[in-house]
Design a protein around this motif. Structure first.
Motif, PDB file in Angstrom:
ATOM      1  N   GLU A 147      41.381  32.938  36.891  1.00  0.00           N
ATOM      2  CA  GLU A 147      42.074  34.227  36.803  1.00  0.00           C
ATOM      3  C   GLU A 147      42.398  34.513  35.344  1.00  0.00           C
ATOM      4  O   GLU A 147      43.064  33.722  34.668  1.00  0.00           O
ATOM      5  CB  GLU A 147      43.361  34.176  37.636  1.00  0.00           C
ATOM      6  N   THR A 207      39.536  40.532  38.266  1.00  0.00           N
ATOM      7  CA  THR A 207      39.732  39.727  37.063  1.00  0.00           C
ATOM      8  C   THR A 207      39.659  38.225  37.365  1.00  0.00           C
ATOM      9  O   THR A 207      39.829  37.416  36.459  1.00  0.00           O
ATOM     10  CB  THR A 207      41.095  40.038  36.420  1.00  0.00           C
ATOM     11  N   THR A 256      40.188  48.593  34.029  1.00  0.00           N
ATOM     12  CA  THR A 256      40.534  47.251  33.540  1.00  0.00           C
ATOM     13  C   THR A 256      39.536  46.717  32.537  1.00  0.00           C
ATOM     14  O   THR A 256      39.901  46.082  31.544  1.00  0.00           O
ATOM     15  CB  THR A 256      40.636  46.281  34.734  1.00  0.00           C
ATOM     16  N   SER A 315      43.731  37.606  34.152  1.00  0.00           N
ATOM     17  CA  SER A 315      44.512  38.836  34.007  1.00  0.00           C
ATOM     18  C   SER A 315      45.652  38.722  33.003  1.00  0.00           C
ATOM     19  O   SER A 315      46.320  39.706  32.713  1.00  0.00           O
ATOM     20  CB  SER A 315      45.085  39.245  35.371  1.00  0.00           C
TER      21      SER A 315
END
Length: 295
Positions: free
Chosen positions: A52, A77, A97, A54
């Protein structure tokens, strides 16, 4: 516990790598989700677990490591094991994003780096050379290979043979299989493959037949042992039954006869005798008060 989880996550993000970069995206390359030919940066998860990202930062300015924070809350993400993700350096973060708030400049060196969630820990960095032409990419020789910022691990790719441009894909594409090619060169008509396949099939059948034969033999021997045991049980002589002598039987018979003759025999003739009773006129019904007087 929270600190421990954070430390494990941070350790996992150390496996995030800048894998391939294109500064000047020519019309022959890949387009973004808006149909635009923008510069792009490919990241690679070199670990063997989902990653991950993010909370990391992307930047093209060494003095501003937190230039573009990867937003939270986007399920895309999370990079799967040994997979890639593409970010667009178009300076338009309002598109989503994966659209960063900075651009790459053709004709000059471009610095690109990834920083961890604390904004201070460097995860990976690379300097894309100014000599990179439009339509060319700067990529690692193999996915995630090498250390941070080592130019010996990178090469320029122009889309020619063995120099593929591979956004969101492996940097090394195996177009052929050497073993298949060797087999095809040595057995053009496939005769050897057919013989090998038949040999494998018949070998498997032979092994199965041997297994079934062994199982059958084991079952037969077990059955023979059970039969032998049963015969041994029947061969044991039975206990001799002793019969009473004639004198004993005669004595028992005489005792029964005496017992039965001791009782009276019942007479089957029925006898009815008249019962005589004394008569009194006072008890006669003829003198009942209900009788009417004679006139």
């Amino acid at each position: 516990m929270v600190a421990g989880i954070g430390a494990i996550t941070a350790q996992g993000r150390r496996g995030l790598r800048i894998n391939e970069v294109m500064v000047a995206n020519a019309s022959s390359s890949v387009v973004d989700d808006f149909g635009q030919y923008s510069a792009w940066v490919e990241l690679f998860n070199s670990t063997f677990g989902p990653l991950e990202i993010s909370s990391v930062y992307l930047t093209n300015d060494s003095t501003n490591p937190t230039l573009y924070p990867v937003p939270l809350g986007d399920v895309n993400t999370e990079i799967p094991t040994r997979q890639h993700i593409l970010f667009w350096a178009d300076g338009e973060p309002n598109k989503g994003t994966f659209h960063m708030n900075f651009r790459l400049t053709p004709g000059q060196d471009n610095y690109i780096a990834i920083y961890d969630a604390d904004g201070k820990s460097l995860i990976d960095e690379v300097i894309v050379p100014a000599s990179l032409l439009p339509g060319q990419s700067y990529a690692r020789k193999a996915d995630g290979i090498g250390g941070t910022g080592n130019p010996e691990d990178w090469e320029v790719r122009d889309g020619s043979d063995s120099k593929y441009i591979t956004p969101s894909s492996n940097n090394i594409i195996k177009s052929t299989n050497s073993k298949v090619d060797m087999f095809a060169a040595q057995d053009e008509n496939g005769f050897g493959m057919a013989v090998m396949a038949m040999a494998i099939v018949f070998s498997a059948l032979l092994v199965l037949a041997l297994c079934f034969n062994i199982i059958n033999m084991i079952g037969a021997r077990a059955s023979q042992r059970r039969k032998a045991k049963a015969l041994e049980d029947h061969s044991i002589p039975a206990k001799k039954v002793e019969h009473d002598s004639g004198e004993v039987i005669a004595a028992i018979s005489m005792a029964l006869k005496d017992h039965l003759e001791a009782h009276d025999k019942e007479n089957t003739v029925l006898t009815i005798n008249k019962v005589r009773r004394s008569y009194s006129p006072w008890s006669s019904k003829i003198y009942s008060l209900r009788e009417l007087p004679k006139r």
